[in-house]
Design an enzyme around this catalytic site. Structure first.
Site, mmCIF file in Angstrom:
data_model
loop_
_atom_site.group_PDB
_atom_site.id
_atom_site.type_symbol
_atom_site.label_atom_id
_atom_site.label_comp_id
_atom_site.label_asym_id
_atom_site.label_seq_id
_atom_site.Cartn_x
_atom_site.Cartn_y
_atom_site.Cartn_z
ATOM 1 N N VAL A 167 17.335 22.033 52.022
ATOM 2 C CA VAL A 167 16.546 23.187 51.798
ATOM 3 C C VAL A 167 17.253 24.118 53.076
ATOM 4 C CG1 VAL A 167 14.277 24.195 52.424
ATOM 5 C CG2 VAL A 167 14.422 22.336 50.929
ATOM 6 N N PRO A 168 17.788 25.009 52.646
ATOM 7 C CA PRO A 168 18.629 25.753 53.567
ATOM 8 C C PRO A 168 17.935 26.660 54.658
ATOM 9 C CG PRO A 168 18.789 27.075 51.676
ATOM 10 C CD PRO A 168 17.621 25.766 51.332
ATOM 11 N N CYS A 169 17.189 26.025 55.607
ATOM 12 C CA CYS A 169 16.521 26.712 56.809
ATOM 13 C C CYS A 169 17.367 27.510 57.613
ATOM 14 C CB CYS A 169 15.424 25.859 57.345
ATOM 15 S SG CYS A 169 16.227 24.482 58.146
ATOM 16 N N HIS A 170 18.684 27.101 57.621
ATOM 17 C CA HIS A 170 19.595 27.808 58.252
ATOM 18 C C HIS A 170 19.689 29.303 57.932
ATOM 19 C CE1 HIS A 170 21.943 25.953 54.936
ATOM 20 N NE2 HIS A 170 22.708 27.269 55.232
#
Lengths: 272, 201
Positions: A167-170
């Site tokens: 989950v690309p929270c970056h």
């Protein structure tokens, strides 16, 4: 010589002696199969080796740790479950994660988000929609999930993302256009991962400081988040920058239907 | 029985927090049933794992009253036996052929270690040989007798539990167990005769 006759008692005691112990790994196999224990192994990533834990319900943890023991205790602390070291990820799962990190959104990777609130799950699902190499502000997520005032809670939920990179929270940045904090080892890692996706974090922040929060095209009169893949196709001679969506609207620009920048409009950029 | 009743109560209250205790309490006996019915450790392992995973799924779908009423020993035995029978049906029902000398290293472990100083190495060898021999005889019983004999005399279920596990009247399962023991005795005596003939040949 005669055959010794076998009475029932003798046969019964011979049968009672046929008990066995289950193989020692069987209990863990069962618990992993029903999602009550996890296995873990390492994967490669733009910021080096990472721990990944999974069970039958999906990937449960992506994280950094000093060593196996530290990872196991942090995993237990967070999930309440035992994590058992495996030599490697199941090949299909490993391949899907590698493709996802390389920018292919198609591989379906199930994640185990048990214990996360409805709100947290909504935030993480929305973050998962942001394409490779693009970023959106926290306020965008808040607006998209129908909680426009919950910007700070969005930040907290992303900070507790148990499966970063998957989950690309970056790809979620501060509303003022700075790259912001990152749970997976700090902001430098966030910049490294974004750079690996082809986004220049220094350039992104420089533009934000200059007040360039939204970008549009003079030919289409559509305004986008600056990293929207449609905005990036605009030729420089047609490109125009806006400090706010209100400014864009005043100039007659409508929001892009793909990156939906209107969602972040309630939050005013706070760079002085 | 008492511990199983307590386990059922806890399962009804908190399945995820209790299921590991169920696995630890029942895995050895379910593995034993599968191993003695199928005759090899590899299949037994897969069947036992599958049975426990199915048990979890079933309990997850039951309401509290139904979970509390579960008699875990016969209920779990039914699940593992059904999976064993499916596996036999798929492999054309010939378990005996692959039964001999197939105790896995893990499975061959004696439940009580031979630490008793009175137990000589020869006695340990004798016991291992007896287990191998009786296991081979059991697995060659017709399945209709094999299941009742294994559940009654290897697993140690009572006749009322056996009736639940096999879903037949108590009188019927009793008769099947007795018939199964008689067949075992005949088979044992036949193997003794064979051995003697081979030695004198």
């Amino acid at each position: 010589m005669t055959t010794p006759s076998m009475d029932d008692r003798t046969i019964e005691s011979a049968l009672a002696d046929l008990t066995l112990s289950a193989p020692s790994h069987l209990a863990v196999d069962v618990l992993v199969d029903v999602g009550l224990a996890d296995r873990y192994a390492m994967i490669e990533s733009p910021i080096g080796p990472l721990y990944v834990a999974w069970n039958a319900r999906g990937v449960s943890t992506v994280g950094l740790a000093r060593d196996d023991a530290a990872f196991e205790s942090e995993h237990r602390e967070r999930t309440g479950r035992t994590a058992v070291r495996a030599a490697a990820l199941p090949p299909a799962l490993g391949a899907r994660i590698a493709r996802r990190i390389a920018g292919d959104r198609r591989p379906d990777i199930r994640v185990d988000l048990r214990g996360r609130s409805e709100f947290e799950q909504a935030v993480l699902r929305k973050a998962a929609e942001i394409p490779h190499g693009e970023v959106r502000p926290y306020g965008w997520i808040a607006a998209e999930i129908g909680r426009p005032k919950a910007v700070r809670a969005v930040g907290t939920a992303l900070g507790h993302n148990p499966v970063p990179l998957i989950v690309p929270c970056h790809r979620v940045v501060r509303t003022d256009g700075t790259i912001g904090q990152y749970s997976l080892g700090g902001p430098d890692n966030k910049r490294t991962i974004l750079a690996a996706e082809g986004l220049d974090p220094d350039d992104f922040e420089r533009r934000a400081r200059a007040g360039e929060h939204y970008t549009g095209s003079r030919t289409t009169h559509i305004v986008c988040n600056p990293t929207c893949r449609h905005a990036r196709r605009v030729m420089d001679k047609h490109r125009v920058w806006f400090r706010s969506l209100d400014a864009a609207a005043d100039a007659g620009y409508r929001p892009c239907k793909i990156c939906r920048p209107a969602s972040g409009a309630t939050v005013v950029a706070i760079s002085a | 029985m008492d511990t199983d009743d307590a386990l059922a109560l806890r399962l009804a209250h908190d399945l995820d927090g209790t299921f590991e205790a169920l696995v630890l309490a029942h895995q050895d006996r379910l593995y034993t049933i599968a191993h003695r019915f199928l005759g090899n450790g590899h299949d037994a392992e897969e069947v036992t794992q599958d049975a426990l995973v199915r048990a979890y799924g079933a309990i997850a779908g039951y309401d509290g009253d139904r979970i509390r009423a579960l008699q875990l020993r016969p209920w779990l035995a039914t699940i593992v036996l059904n999976l064993c029978r499916n596996r036999l049906a798929r492999s054309h029902g010939a378990p005996g052929a692959l039964s001999l000398d197939r105790e896995s290293p893990d499975g061959a472990t004696l439940p009580e270690p031979a630490a008793d100083p009175a137990t000589s190495p020869a006695a340990v060898v004798d016991r291992r040989e007896a287990r191998r021999r009786w296991a081979a005889l059991v697995v060659q019983l017709p399945p209709a007798y094999r299941a009742p004999v294994v559940l009654r005399h290897v697993d140690g279920l009572s006749y009322p539990e056996l009736a639940i596990a096999l879903d037949r009247p108590e009188g019927t399962v009793k008769a099947q167990v007795h018939r199964g023991l008689a067949l075992l005795r005949t088979a044992f005596e036949a193997s003794e005769r064979l051995e003697r003939e081979e030695m004198t040949a």
